[in-house]
Design a protein around this motif. Structure first.
Motif, PDB file in Angstrom:
ATOM      1  N   ALA A 243      31.549 -15.591  26.770  1.00 29.03           N
ATOM      2  CA  ALA A 243      32.797 -15.539  27.828  1.00 29.03           C
ATOM      3  C   ALA A 243      33.148 -16.992  28.218  1.00 29.03           C
ATOM      4  O   ALA A 243      32.155 -17.975  28.334  1.00 29.03           O
ATOM      5  N   ASP A 244      34.286 -17.425  28.185  1.00 27.54           N
ATOM      6  CA  ASP A 244      34.829 -18.428  29.095  1.00 27.54           C
ATOM      7  C   ASP A 244      34.886 -18.053  30.396  1.00 27.54           C
ATOM      8  O   ASP A 244      35.642 -17.122  30.703  1.00 27.54           O
ATOM      9  N   VAL A 245      34.321 -19.020  31.306  1.00 23.61           N
ATOM     10  CA  VAL A 245      34.354 -18.573  32.616  1.00 23.61           C
ATOM     11  C   VAL A 245      34.886 -19.802  33.458  1.00 23.61           C
ATOM     12  O   VAL A 245      34.895 -21.059  33.405  1.00 23.61           O
ATOM     13  N   ASP A 246      35.942 -19.654  34.498  1.00 24.93           N
ATOM     14  CA  ASP A 246      36.727 -20.811  34.920  1.00 24.93           C
ATOM     15  C   ASP A 246      35.870 -20.920  36.471  1.00 24.93           C
ATOM     16  O   ASP A 246      35.739 -20.245  37.276  1.00 24.93           O
ATOM     17  N   PHE A 247      35.608 -22.286  36.540  1.00 25.35           N
ATOM     18  CA  PHE A 247      34.890 -22.800  37.868  1.00 25.35           C
ATOM     19  C   PHE A 247      35.820 -23.585  38.409  1.00 25.35           C
ATOM     20  O   PHE A 247      36.458 -24.723  37.846  1.00 25.35           O
ATOM     21  N   ARG A 248      36.383 -23.592  39.699  1.00 23.13           N
ATOM     22  CA  ARG A 248      36.698 -24.161  40.578  1.00 23.13           C
ATOM     23  C   ARG A 248      36.021 -25.451  40.939  1.00 23.13           C
ATOM     24  O   ARG A 248      34.866 -25.071  41.239  1.00 23.13           O
ATOM     25  N   ILE A 249      36.684 -26.739  41.087  1.00 22.14           N
ATOM     26  CA  ILE A 249      36.079 -27.824  41.439  1.00 22.14           C
ATOM     27  C   ILE A 249      36.745 -28.381  42.568  1.00 22.14           C
ATOM     28  O   ILE A 249      37.943 -28.267  42.727  1.00 22.14           O
ATOM     29  N   ASN A 437      24.547  -4.147  28.389  1.00 20.25           N
ATOM     30  CA  ASN A 437      25.438  -3.445  29.275  1.00 20.25           C
ATOM     31  C   ASN A 437      26.113  -4.499  30.359  1.00 20.25           C
ATOM     32  O   ASN A 437      27.175  -4.454  30.917  1.00 20.25           O
ATOM     33  N   ALA A 438      25.108  -5.252  31.023  1.00 17.14           N
ATOM     34  CA  ALA A 438      25.577  -6.372  31.914  1.00 17.14           C
ATOM     35  C   ALA A 438      26.495  -7.319  31.519  1.00 17.14           C
ATOM     36  O   ALA A 438      27.434  -7.811  32.123  1.00 17.14           O
ATOM     37  N   VAL A 439      26.280  -7.667  30.322  1.00 17.45           N
ATOM     38  CA  VAL A 439      27.129  -8.621  29.560  1.00 17.45           C
ATOM     39  C   VAL A 439      28.603  -8.261  29.547  1.00 17.45           C
ATOM     40  O   VAL A 439      29.567  -8.659  29.773  1.00 17.45           O
ATOM     41  N   ILE A 443      31.922  -9.389  31.551  1.00 21.28           N
ATOM     42  CA  ILE A 443      33.141  -9.763  31.088  1.00 21.28           C
ATOM     43  C   ILE A 443      34.452  -8.945  31.473  1.00 21.28           C
ATOM     44  O   ILE A 443      35.493  -9.530  31.922  1.00 21.28           O
ATOM     45  N   ASP A 444      34.105  -7.728  31.940  1.00 19.08           N
ATOM     46  CA  ASP A 444      35.207  -7.009  32.345  1.00 19.08           C
ATOM     47  C   ASP A 444      35.570  -7.400  33.899  1.00 19.08           C
ATOM     48  O   ASP A 444      36.677  -7.600  33.849  1.00 19.08           O
ATOM     49  N   THR A 451      39.237 -14.781  36.273  1.00 16.83           N
ATOM     50  CA  THR A 451      38.392 -15.932  36.185  1.00 16.83           C
ATOM     51  C   THR A 451      37.619 -16.150  34.931  1.00 16.83           C
ATOM     52  O   THR A 451      36.691 -17.089  35.005  1.00 16.83           O
ATOM     53  N   GLY A 452      37.650 -15.280  34.075  1.00 20.63           N
ATOM     54  CA  GLY A 452      37.545 -15.498  32.726  1.00 20.63           C
ATOM     55  C   GLY A 452      37.723 -14.648  31.776  1.00 20.63           C
ATOM     56  O   GLY A 452      38.484 -13.731  32.013  1.00 20.63           O
ATOM     57  N   ARG A 453      37.260 -14.784  30.504  1.00 20.28           N
ATOM     58  CA  ARG A 453      37.703 -13.782  29.437  1.00 20.28           C
ATOM     59  C   ARG A 453      36.772 -13.696  28.410  1.00 20.28           C
ATOM     60  O   ARG A 453      35.906 -14.827  28.459  1.00 20.28           O
ATOM     61  N   ALA A 454      36.436 -12.746  27.452  1.00 25.06           N
ATOM     62  CA  ALA A 454      35.607 -12.849  26.389  1.00 25.06           C
ATOM     63  C   ALA A 454      36.109 -13.885  25.388  1.00 25.06           C
ATOM     64  O   ALA A 454      37.290 -14.365  25.143  1.00 25.06           O
ATOM     65  N   ALA A 455      35.075 -14.543  24.801  1.00 22.88           N
ATOM     66  CA  ALA A 455      35.387 -15.859  23.980  1.00 22.88           C
ATOM     67  C   ALA A 455      34.172 -15.994  22.837  1.00 22.88           C
ATOM     68  O   ALA A 455      33.348 -15.519  22.754  1.00 22.88           O
ATOM     69  N   LYS A 456      34.633 -16.821  21.889  1.00 17.47           N
ATOM     70  CA  LYS A 456      33.926 -17.097  20.907  1.00 17.47           C
ATOM     71  C   LYS A 456      33.609 -18.860  20.981  1.00 17.47           C
ATOM     72  O   LYS A 456      34.467 -19.436  21.320  1.00 17.47           O
ATOM     73  N   ASN A 457      32.458 -19.079  20.726  1.00 17.47           N
ATOM     74  CA  ASN A 457      32.453 -20.654  20.605  1.00 17.47           C
ATOM     75  C   ASN A 457      31.548 -21.150  19.082  1.00 17.47           C
ATOM     76  O   ASN A 457      30.999 -20.143  18.619  1.00 17.47           O
ATOM     77  N   TYR A 458      31.648 -22.131  18.739  1.00 17.85           N
ATOM     78  CA  TYR A 458      31.170 -22.577  17.311  1.00 17.85           C
ATOM     79  C   TYR A 458      30.328 -23.874  17.178  1.00 17.85           C
ATOM     80  O   TYR A 458      30.864 -24.680  18.297  1.00 17.85           O
ATOM     81  N   ARG A 459      29.281 -23.994  16.727  1.00 15.89           N
ATOM     82  CA  ARG A 459      28.578 -25.250  16.587  1.00 15.89           C
ATOM     83  C   ARG A 459      29.522 -26.209  15.633  1.00 15.89           C
ATOM     84  O   ARG A 459      29.385 -27.290  15.992  1.00 15.89           O
ATOM     85  N   LEU A 460      30.344 -25.384  14.809  1.00 15.75           N
ATOM     86  CA  LEU A 460      31.313 -26.425  13.712  1.00 15.75           C
ATOM     87  C   LEU A 460      32.049 -26.960  14.654  1.00 15.75           C
ATOM     88  O   LEU A 460      32.653 -26.532  15.470  1.00 15.75           O
ATOM     89  N   ARG A 461      32.202 -28.430  14.164  1.00 14.59           N
ATOM     90  CA  ARG A 461      33.328 -29.068  14.831  1.00 14.59           C
ATOM     91  C   ARG A 461      34.414 -29.424  13.659  1.00 14.59           C
ATOM     92  O   ARG A 461      34.139 -29.502  12.562  1.00 14.59           O
ATOM     93  N   ASP A 462      35.674 -30.045  14.381  1.00 16.57           N
ATOM     94  CA  ASP A 462      36.883 -30.321  13.332  1.00 16.57           C
ATOM     95  C   ASP A 462      36.085 -31.597  12.432  1.00 16.57           C
ATOM     96  O   ASP A 462      35.080 -32.369  13.157  1.00 16.57           O
ATOM     97  N   TRP A 463      36.795 -31.463  11.338  1.00 17.41           N
ATOM     98  CA  TRP A 463      36.316 -32.580  10.218  1.00 17.41           C
ATOM     99  C   TRP A 463      36.931 -33.747  10.294  1.00 17.41           C
ATOM    100  O   TRP A 463      38.106 -34.118  10.350  1.00 17.41           O
ATOM    101  N   LEU A 464      36.145 -34.689  10.837  1.00 19.68           N
ATOM    102  CA  LEU A 464      36.612 -35.999  11.091  1.00 19.68           C
ATOM    103  C   LEU A 464      36.859 -36.789   9.506  1.00 19.68           C
ATOM    104  O   LEU A 464      35.519 -37.156   8.759  1.00 19.68           O
ATOM    105  N   ILE A 465      37.964 -37.319   9.266  1.00 19.42           N
ATOM    106  CA  ILE A 465      38.034 -37.902   7.834  1.00 19.42           C
ATOM    107  C   ILE A 465      38.383 -39.240   7.939  1.00 19.42           C
ATOM    108  O   ILE A 465      38.614 -39.938   6.769  1.00 19.42           O
TER     109      ILE A 465
END
Length: 859
Positions: A243-249, A437-439, A443-444, A451-465
């Motif tokens: 999940a992406d979680v929004d934290f207020r600063i 079940n807690a995860v 998210i729900d 303040t958040g939503r289901a999300a994916k993250n990747y180790r892959l980064r954009d290709w620096l050319i």
């Protein structure tokens, strides 16, 4: 008889040397275009066989000898099976080695590059590789990099090529940017210098848009690519679900988003960490007290000298600076102190993490180092059955707090984070739920609260050319005075490299092209206003990401490749090369293939249907290198032993995927084997049209057994076993001739012809000479393999192969119905096996009665 026929049925004399045979048949192949791929009118089934193309760094070496031997075996095999085969060759000829050599010599990198190409070309031809030379390409030719630039513009038009300022890997020695994949153990993969971080505005390809497809489509390649390579790609892409979680600063308008795979543990967050080299850290530190700003700047300087590999090491002491700012936990409103710490990377997720020290070891190590709170929210002592927890509840159904025994395992005491399954505690209405079940529930709740939503993250980064070097493809973009950046019109491609005359190519941290005033200053074709060309060149992995398609239309100035030819030939059926390219080259080629598919130019989504990885050629257990003084020179071995003996020795040395120790490669034994085979071809005295059915039954059985088994041996890349079986048939034929059947027996001709046709895969010059001596027109390389006669495959005995660590050490004639125990005992008693094992420990024995025994040994 052909015009090349010079030998009689008498024994081979010294004039028929290996080198004379080589020269004779190499001339024939060149004069007759023997290995050209058929055109559109050719109705045979097609096979596209390709070895990873070489870099022209000098003469060929033993790694080349191995790689191109294997690809040639595959190409020749499919020709013999009645296919129209495309087996092209080209050179990956842009890159740093040529530029560095030019700097040392004060010369043009073109000169060094093309001289080496010419030298390697001579070596390939002397080695007898069956390339279609009409399709030769060099990526440093303007005719090739024209289409690199076209490809860049296509990606730019689709939003897949963009510029951004970000921390990049910088090699202080080569003075250029490196992609993440080009940093090995914190050092430049080319020169070994320690890599540092530097902020630059660079060009990227948006490979992350294709992350899911790159990962999911690996399933198409299961069983056709080595499992190790598939796993390396999966790990590199590194998809995480969470999940992406929004934290207020506090005192900041915009929230900060954090990615987490464990939104269920939000109640256990006790502090907040930002990457020191992120923009967020700089912003937060800027508003901090003077002493904090000073401490932060000092810390940042240290971090910038530390590699990402070191920063991620679990063994390093945790360091950081408290920024005297606070984030607010969205699930309970608790204030979390914000720290800048180097174990968080700026380009992972959003460059910030919520720290849950009770359940994450790195967070725990940091918390213990700075005496921060540790709050347990998962009771890992609670039993969980399936997805439902088994918990104690009171009469109102409220979960009872865990037993005091958990205190003994508290991470703040043990120093070990609590990982694994359990049930939620100290987590509000998540209490009592299992992790899964807690995860889902967390998210729900985040989604409902906004303040958040289901999300994916990747180790892959954009290709620096972007690369700050001269010897590469110029990036076809124009920079205007107002900061606008526009593409060079397609009709003005290629943007050619200028002459090096007057340019200083030595590394300075900026591209040498920027100093080529007459080249870099040009005019915008749309407005007529003065503009500057982009001074950087492209990563050479761009060149190799699509080169296999250029082989289909190598001379076209109308398109990068003809889509009709791509539909006819591609994808590549068999791709052969080293496992060192498992991530870099293969991932980029897969990405570009998917882009071209989306553009409607090709009808497939994976570039290489089958992948063969070969091991290295080493010497006395060590990798060969100039610095170690243990190089085995390809040309010297070729001159000493001849191409065919070198090819047979390497093919016989062990399984394709294993490293081959040159100390164990027997080129002398290969020479003797080839001489025996060639001698038999001169002794055969039966006519060319003799009927084989009346020949010696035992020899015919041996011949047809090989005819039946050989196709599978090749398709399974068991080339060493194929060589062993050919040796076996040559020995059986010699025994048949000498035991009374004589050289005129029809079965002798059948056997020797079979050897000649199959030997073409591995020792093509000798095979051509044998075929001619047997009275046939060349080329044996185009002769279709005979089919085995099932009636001749019925047998009372069989030849079993005894191996030690995968290398054939003995052939044993055994009863067809021998048991596994009997076969193992027979192999253990064989003198050749005993010598091969010596005093080593047998750690495993694999028996596949009645055909195979393999002893795995160590020591």
């Amino acid at each position: 008889m052909s015009e090349f026929s010079t030998a009689s049925a008498e024994s081979v004399d010294e004039s028929t040397s290996a080198h004379a045979i080589q020269a004779k048949w190499q001339k024939y192949w060149a004069d007759n275009d023997t290995f050209l791929a058929g055109g559109a009118e050719d109705n045979r089934p097609r096979k596209f066989v390709l070895a990873m193309f070489p870099y022209p760094s000098g003469d060929l070496h033993m790694g080349h000898a191995e790689n191109y031997l294997y690809s040639d075996i595959v190409a020749r095999f499919w020709r013999h099976r009645g296919h129209n085969v495309l087996n092209p060759i080209g050179w990956d000829s842009f890159g740093l080695p040529a530029e560095n050599a030019a700097i040392r010599r004060g010369a043009d990198p073109r000169e060094w590059t093309y001289q080496n190409i010419d030298q390697q070309k001579v070596g390939f031809k002397a080695y007898g590789v069956s390339f279609d030379w009409t399709r030769e390409l060099h990526t440093s030719d303007p005719e090739y990099y024209h289409w690199n630039q076209w490809l860049f513009l296509q990606l730019h038009e689709r939003g897949l090529a963009y510029r951004k300022k970000s921390p990049v890997n910088w090699c202080p020695n080569d003075q250029t940017v490196l992609a993440n994949e080009q940093v090995v153990d914190g050092r430049c993969e080319r020169c070994g210098a320690e890599v540092i971080k530097k902020k630059l505005t660079q060009w990227y390809f948006k490979i992350t848009d294709y992350a899911d497809r790159l990962l999911d489509d690996l399933n198409q390649l299961e069983g056709r690519w080595p499992h190790k390579v598939l796993q390396m790609q999966r790990n590199w892409i590194g998809r995480s679900i969470g999940a992406d979680v929004d934290f207020r600063i506090e005192d900041r308008d915009e929230p900060v988003t954090v990615f987490t795979t464990r939104p269920d543990t939000l109640h256990g967050a006790t502090f907040f960490v930002v990457a020191p080299d992120s923009d967020l850290a700089a912003e937060l530190a800027a508003d901090a007290p003077d002493e904090v700003r000073s401490a932060f700047q000092e810390y940042l300087g240290k971090v910038q000298k530390t590699t990402d590999i070191d920063r991620q090491s679990t063994d390093r002491p945790k360091t950081g600076v408290f920024l005297e700012r606070f984030a607010v936990n969205p699930v309970n409103g608790e204030k979390l102190p914000i720290w800048a710490a180097d174990y968080v990377l700026a380009d992972y997720g959003h460059g910030a993490v919520m720290a849950v020290p009770a359940h994450d070891q790195r967070d725990l190590d940091f918390a213990r180092a700075f005496d921060l709170p540790v709050k347990v929210v998962v009771d890992t002592t609670a039993p969980v059955t399936g997805a439902m927890p088994v918990i104690d509840v009171d009469e109102d159904g409220v979960p009872i707090e865990p037993a005091e025994g958990l205190d003994d395992q508290h991470p703040s005491v043990t120093g070990v984070a609590l990982a694994g399954e359990g049930r939620m505690i100290n987590s509000g209405d998540l209490n009592g739920l299992s992790k899964r079940n807690a995860v889902a529930r967390a998210i729900d709740q985040l989604t409902a609260a906004g303040t958040g939503r289901a999300a994916k993250n990747y180790r892959l980064r954009d290709w620096l050319i972007s690369r700050q070097r001269f010897w590469g493809t110029p990036i076809p973009m124009l920079h205007h005075e107002d900061g606008e950046v526009t593409p060079v019109p397609v009709e003005q491609l290629p943007v050619r490299l200028p002459s090096v005359e007057g340019l200083d190519l030595s590394p300075k941290g900026s591209s040498p092209l920027g100093a080529a005033e007459s080249w870099v200053r040009t005019v915008d074709p749309a407005s007529g206003e003065p503009v500057l060309r982009d001074p950087d060149t492209m990563d050479t992995f761009v060149d190799s990401s699509w080169y296999f398609l250029r082989f289909l239309s190598p001379n076209s100035d109308q398109f990068a490749f003809d889509p009709a030819e791509a539909s006819r030939w591609a994808p590549v059926d068999s791709y052969i090369g080293g496992v060192e390219h498992a991530i870099l080259h293969l991932l980029y080629a897969r990405f570009i293939t998917k882009v071209l598919f989306d553009m409607g130019l090709i009808d497939f989504t994976e570039p290489f249907s089958s992948l063969i990885n070969q091991g290295m050629v080493i010497l006395n257990g060590a990798k060969m290198s100039k610095s170690k003084g243990n190089l085995v020179l390809f040309q010297e071995e070729l001159d000493k032993h001849g191409a065919d003996a070198l090819r047979v020795g390497l093919a016989f040395a062990g399984p394709v995927e294993d490293d081959k120790d040159w100390a164990d490669v027997s080129t002398t034994g290969a020479q003797k084997f080839l001489a025996r085979a060639l001698r038999l071809s001169h002794e055969v005295s039966s006519p060319v049209d003799v009927l084989f059915k009346d020949g010696n039954a035992a020899l015919r059985h041996g011949t047809h057994k090989l005819l039946a088994d050989a196709p599978a041996l090749v398709e399974q890349t068991k080339f060493n076993v194929l060589v062993a079986r050919l040796m076996e048939l040559v020995n059986l034929t010699r025994k048949t001739v000498d035991s009374g059947a004589g050289a005129g027996d029809p079965a002798v001709r059948e056997a020797v012809e079979t050897v000649a046709v199959m030997l073409d895969l591995i020792a093509p010059h000798t095979a051509e000479e044998m075929w001619e001596a047997l009275g046939h027109e060349p080329s044996v390389g185009l002769v279709t393999w005979r089919q085995a006669d099932p009636a001749l495959l019925v047998e009372d005995t069989i030849t079993a192969v005894a191996q030690v660590n995968g290398k054939v050490r003995a052939q044993l004639e055994v009863p067809a119905k021998i048991t596994a125990d009997e076969l193992e005992a027979l192999a253990r008693g064989d003198e050749r096996v005993i010598r091969a094992i010596g005093d080593k420990e047998i750690v495993k024995v694999i028996v596949r009665a009645p055909k195979l025994v393999n002893f795995a040994v160590k020591g």
